[in-house]
Design a protein around this motif. Structure first.
Motif, PDB file in Angstrom:
ATOM      1  N   VAL A 197      69.237 107.115 -37.013  1.00  5.98           N
ATOM      2  CA  VAL A 197      67.619 107.365 -36.736  1.00  5.98           C
ATOM      3  C   VAL A 197      67.112 106.095 -37.457  1.00  5.98           C
ATOM      4  CG1 VAL A 197      65.521 108.274 -36.755  1.00  5.98           C
ATOM      5  CG2 VAL A 197      67.710 109.565 -35.977  1.00  5.98           C
ATOM      6  N   VAL A 198      66.324 105.232 -36.763  1.00  6.79           N
ATOM      7  CA  VAL A 198      65.725 103.973 -37.765  1.00  6.79           C
ATOM      8  C   VAL A 198      64.287 104.037 -37.735  1.00  6.79           C
ATOM      9  CG1 VAL A 198      65.938 101.343 -37.953  1.00  6.79           C
ATOM     10  CG2 VAL A 198      67.903 102.687 -37.184  1.00  6.79           C
ATOM     11  N   LEU A 199      63.552 103.433 -38.628  1.00  3.80           N
ATOM     12  CA  LEU A 199      62.147 103.270 -38.846  1.00  3.80           C
ATOM     13  C   LEU A 199      61.961 101.788 -38.768  1.00  3.80           C
ATOM     14  CD1 LEU A 199      59.181 103.771 -38.977  1.00  3.80           C
ATOM     15  CD2 LEU A 199      59.645 104.354 -41.446  1.00  3.80           C
ATOM     16  N   ASP A 200      61.251 101.158 -37.899  1.00  6.59           N
ATOM     17  CA  ASP A 200      61.105  99.650 -38.178  1.00  6.59           C
ATOM     18  C   ASP A 200      59.590  99.633 -38.386  1.00  6.59           C
ATOM     19  OD1 ASP A 200      60.721  96.831 -37.657  1.00  6.59           O
ATOM     20  OD2 ASP A 200      60.874  96.916 -35.535  1.00  6.59           O
ATOM     21  N   ILE A 201      59.223  99.332 -39.570  1.00  6.02           N
ATOM     22  CA  ILE A 201      57.555  99.012 -39.921  1.00  6.02           C
ATOM     23  C   ILE A 201      57.133  97.514 -39.498  1.00  6.02           C
ATOM     24  CG2 ILE A 201      56.111  99.306 -41.877  1.00  6.02           C
ATOM     25  CD1 ILE A 201      58.288 100.657 -43.329  1.00  6.02           C
ATOM     26  N   ALA A 236      59.048  93.489 -30.889  1.00  4.39           N
ATOM     27  CA  ALA A 236      59.801  94.668 -31.264  1.00  4.39           C
ATOM     28  C   ALA A 236      61.142  94.125 -31.636  1.00  4.39           C
ATOM     29  CB  ALA A 236      59.925  95.723 -30.410  1.00  4.39           C
ATOM     30  N   VAL A 237      61.422  92.972 -32.109  1.00  7.93           N
ATOM     31  CA  VAL A 237      62.866  92.215 -32.427  1.00  7.93           C
ATOM     32  C   VAL A 237      63.620  92.759 -33.126  1.00  7.93           C
ATOM     33  CG1 VAL A 237      63.900  90.054 -33.212  1.00  7.93           C
ATOM     34  CG2 VAL A 237      61.666  89.804 -32.048  1.00  7.93           C
ATOM     35  N   LEU A 238      63.267  93.639 -34.345  1.00 10.28           N
ATOM     36  CA  LEU A 238      64.164  94.034 -35.145  1.00 10.28           C
ATOM     37  C   LEU A 238      64.573  95.425 -34.676  1.00 10.28           C
ATOM     38  CD1 LEU A 238      62.839  93.396 -38.859  1.00 10.28           C
ATOM     39  CD2 LEU A 238      64.571  92.313 -37.631  1.00 10.28           C
ATOM     40  N   ALA A 239      63.418  96.255 -34.058  1.00  8.84           N
ATOM     41  CA  ALA A 239      63.893  97.564 -33.210  1.00  8.84           C
ATOM     42  C   ALA A 239      64.916  97.359 -32.133  1.00  8.84           C
ATOM     43  CB  ALA A 239      62.913  98.114 -32.547  1.00  8.84           C
ATOM     44  N   ARG A 240      64.769  96.323 -31.346  1.00 10.27           N
ATOM     45  CA  ARG A 240      65.786  95.694 -30.407  1.00 10.27           C
ATOM     46  C   ARG A 240      67.308  95.612 -30.885  1.00 10.27           C
ATOM     47  NH1 ARG A 240      64.502  91.419 -27.088  1.00 10.27           N
ATOM     48  NH2 ARG A 240      62.598  90.847 -28.471  1.00 10.27           N
ATOM     49  N   LEU A 241      67.264  94.716 -31.883  1.00  7.31           N
ATOM     50  CA  LEU A 241      68.402  94.504 -32.908  1.00  7.31           C
ATOM     51  C   LEU A 241      69.141  95.703 -33.044  1.00  7.31           C
ATOM     52  CD1 LEU A 241      67.717  91.127 -34.849  1.00  7.31           C
ATOM     53  CD2 LEU A 241      68.897  91.263 -32.859  1.00  7.31           C
ATOM     54  N   ASP A 276      49.460 106.980 -42.256  1.00  7.32           N
ATOM     55  CA  ASP A 276      49.110 108.045 -41.438  1.00  7.32           C
ATOM     56  C   ASP A 276      50.046 108.413 -40.341  1.00  7.32           C
ATOM     57  OD1 ASP A 276      46.744 107.561 -42.937  1.00  7.32           O
ATOM     58  OD2 ASP A 276      46.050 106.088 -41.548  1.00  7.32           O
ATOM     59  N   VAL A 277      50.813 107.456 -39.826  1.00 10.30           N
ATOM     60  CA  VAL A 277      51.842 108.084 -38.707  1.00 10.30           C
ATOM     61  C   VAL A 277      52.641 109.302 -39.202  1.00 10.30           C
ATOM     62  CG1 VAL A 277      53.750 106.991 -37.368  1.00 10.30           C
ATOM     63  CG2 VAL A 277      51.588 105.706 -37.861  1.00 10.30           C
ATOM     64  N   GLU A 278      52.880 110.079 -38.107  1.00  5.64           N
ATOM     65  CA  GLU A 278      53.905 111.129 -38.596  1.00  5.64           C
ATOM     66  C   GLU A 278      55.119 110.952 -37.361  1.00  5.64           C
ATOM     67  OE1 GLU A 278      53.995 113.351 -40.666  1.00  5.64           O
ATOM     68  OE2 GLU A 278      51.558 112.642 -41.460  1.00  5.64           O
ATOM     69  N   LEU A 279      56.322 111.270 -37.920  1.00  7.96           N
ATOM     70  CA  LEU A 279      57.657 110.948 -37.395  1.00  7.96           C
ATOM     71  C   LEU A 279      58.171 112.366 -36.935  1.00  7.96           C
ATOM     72  CD1 LEU A 279      59.106 107.850 -38.885  1.00  7.96           C
ATOM     73  CD2 LEU A 279      57.613 107.985 -37.091  1.00  7.96           C
ATOM     74  N   TYR A 316      62.148 104.192 -34.274  1.00  8.03           N
ATOM     75  CA  TYR A 316      60.622 104.536 -34.251  1.00  8.03           C
ATOM     76  C   TYR A 316      60.099 103.173 -34.872  1.00  8.03           C
ATOM     77  CZ  TYR A 316      61.604 109.471 -33.610  1.00  8.03           C
ATOM     78  OH  TYR A 316      62.398 110.558 -32.978  1.00  8.03           O
ATOM     79  N   ALA A 317      59.483 102.437 -33.791  1.00  9.94           N
ATOM     80  CA  ALA A 317      58.961 101.212 -34.304  1.00  9.94           C
ATOM     81  C   ALA A 317      57.529 101.505 -34.377  1.00  9.94           C
ATOM     82  CB  ALA A 317      59.171 100.165 -32.796  1.00  9.94           C
ATOM     83  N   VAL A 318      56.890 101.125 -35.538  1.00 10.30           N
ATOM     84  CA  VAL A 318      55.417 101.493 -35.952  1.00 10.30           C
ATOM     85  C   VAL A 318      54.500 100.091 -36.073  1.00 10.30           C
ATOM     86  CG1 VAL A 318      53.835 102.385 -37.632  1.00 10.30           C
ATOM     87  CG2 VAL A 318      56.153 103.687 -37.105  1.00 10.30           C
ATOM     88  N   GLU A 319      53.724  99.935 -35.589  1.00  9.93           N
ATOM     89  CA  GLU A 319      52.739  98.608 -35.466  1.00  9.93           C
ATOM     90  C   GLU A 319      51.406  99.134 -35.646  1.00  9.93           C
ATOM     91  OE1 GLU A 319      50.866  95.430 -36.046  1.00  9.93           O
ATOM     92  OE2 GLU A 319      53.251  95.408 -35.484  1.00  9.93           O
ATOM     93  N   VAL A 320      50.650  98.216 -36.754  1.00 13.45           N
ATOM     94  CA  VAL A 320      49.346  98.685 -37.016  1.00 13.45           C
ATOM     95  C   VAL A 320      48.314  98.077 -36.067  1.00 13.45           C
ATOM     96  CG1 VAL A 320      48.868  96.773 -38.738  1.00 13.45           C
ATOM     97  CG2 VAL A 320      47.792  98.949 -38.979  1.00 13.45           C
ATOM     98  N   LEU A 321      48.481  97.143 -35.535  1.00 13.93           N
ATOM     99  CA  LEU A 321      47.723  96.341 -34.569  1.00 13.93           C
ATOM    100  C   LEU A 321      47.778  96.707 -33.197  1.00 13.93           C
ATOM    101  CD1 LEU A 321      48.438  92.544 -35.845  1.00 13.93           C
ATOM    102  CD2 LEU A 321      46.536  94.100 -36.649  1.00 13.93           C
ATOM    103  N   GLU A 322      46.720  97.363 -32.587  1.00 14.62           N
ATOM    104  CA  GLU A 322      46.532  97.924 -31.468  1.00 14.62           C
ATOM    105  C   GLU A 322      47.204  96.925 -30.333  1.00 14.62           C
ATOM    106  OE1 GLU A 322      43.317 100.174 -28.433  1.00 14.62           O
ATOM    107  OE2 GLU A 322      42.962  99.558 -30.352  1.00 14.62           O
TER     108      GLU A 322
END
Length: 320
Positions: A27-31, A37-42, A86-89, A52-58
């Motif tokens: 299980v991976v977290l991509d900050i 979502a390049v690193l998430a896809r890799l 603030d994000v919960e996983l 879990y790919a987290v992005e602060v910009l809407e």
């Protein structure tokens, strides 16, 4: 710049190798996943159980979510919009990756972001990259840059828009393109070491004594990152000058003559003074034990034209 970073073959190869060793079945977290979502896809490509790919910009999070859906990867990648603090996983993560290292390792505010993310880590969580080291060396500017500094058209447009968003011009942190070994006056020293195995310091100080290796003139210091991805892979951004360019800190309006064997004593500080997230950097230099040369590069500030180079760059920006 975001597009360049995501298309750098050397960087992507290093991350692919690190992911191949670390993420299969995990299980991976991509900050800071970004719109692509390049690193998430890799990570999915390397066999991650879930990312879990987290992005602060809407807007970027929305585009990443749409892209993941279009690729049929919603069962493998969950895009979450929000601040990592603030994000919960739903599960602890076994690998954590991120792409928010700056031209100086901590310049994009990685320390507080990383520290906030650590509450999601399972024991033994593997960071990718493992570390980021910022190097510092004395620099002699190419004569053409010293005598006629100039932004490229893209950089000038970017600088104008930054000034407009802030409401006034200020002394930008400057990067140099196409500098090489012939421009360095010393071997490099470690300016900052970010070890992602542990909590990161949000402020630090250091010092080094550099020996001048050839006769020349001293204009300032060059700083660049070396990213250790993992699995024996690293990227030296002095050699790979595409997305992350070396940072130039001017120390002298008038170049200081130096001779081979001279000693340059450097002291520096990194502190989040002008902004709570993004640090300021201050470097002081003494040549052969006398005469302080100093430059302070703030993330937020009101100084405009504080050095001759900045005054020239501001004029260039206004007329390009």
């Amino acid at each position: 710049l975001y597009g360049l970073m995501n298309a750098e073959p050397v960087r992507l190869a290093a991350y692919r190798a690190a992911f191949a060793a670390a993420v299969p079945g995990k299980v991976v977290l991509d900050i800071g996943t970004g719109a692509d979502a390049v690193l998430a896809r890799l990570c999915v490509e390397a066999g991650a159980a879930h990312v879990y790919a987290v992005e602060v910009l809407e807007d970027a999070a929305r585009r990443a979510r749409e892209l993941v859906a279009s690729l049929g990867l919603t069962d493998r990648i969950t895009v979450l919009q929000g601040d990592i603090a603030d994000v919960e996983l739903p599960h602890p993560v076994e690998v954590c990756t991120q792409g928010i290292i700056g031209n100086i390792g901590s310049a994009d505010g990685i320390a507080p972001v990383w520290n906030a993310a650590r509450r999601h880590f399972a024991p033994g969580c593997v960071p990718v990259p493992e570390a980021c080291t910022t190097r510092i060396a004395a620099l002699e500017l190419p004569a053409a840059v010293r005598n006629g500094p100039r932004f490229g058209a893209l950089a000038a447009d970017y600088a104008r828009r930054v000034f407009a968003s802030v409401g006034q011009p200020f002394d930008l942190r400057l990067c140099l393109r196409n500098v090489g070994d012939s421009n360095l006056l010393t071997d490099p020293a470690d300016f900052e070491v970010l070890d992602f195995q542990v909590e990161l310091a949000t402020a630090h100080a250091g010092r080094a004594e550099l020996v001048i290796t050839r006769d020349g003139v001293l204009d300032g210091c060059l700083l660049w990152t070396v990213v250790t991805a993992g699995a024996g892979q690293s990227v030296d951004y002095f050699r790979e000058q595409q997305a992350w360019l070396p940072v130039f800190l001017p120390l002298a309006d008038d170049p200081v003559p130096v001779r081979k064997g001279d000693r340059l004593h450097l002291e520096w500080e990194c502190r989040p003074d002008s902004d709570p997230l993004f640090p300021d950097y201050a470097v002081t230099a003494r040549l052969n034990g006398s005469g302080d040369l100093r430059h302070v590069s703030r993330h937020r500030g009101t100084t405009a034209g504080g050095t001759r180079l900045h005054a020239r760059e501001r004029t260039v920006c206004e007329v390009v």
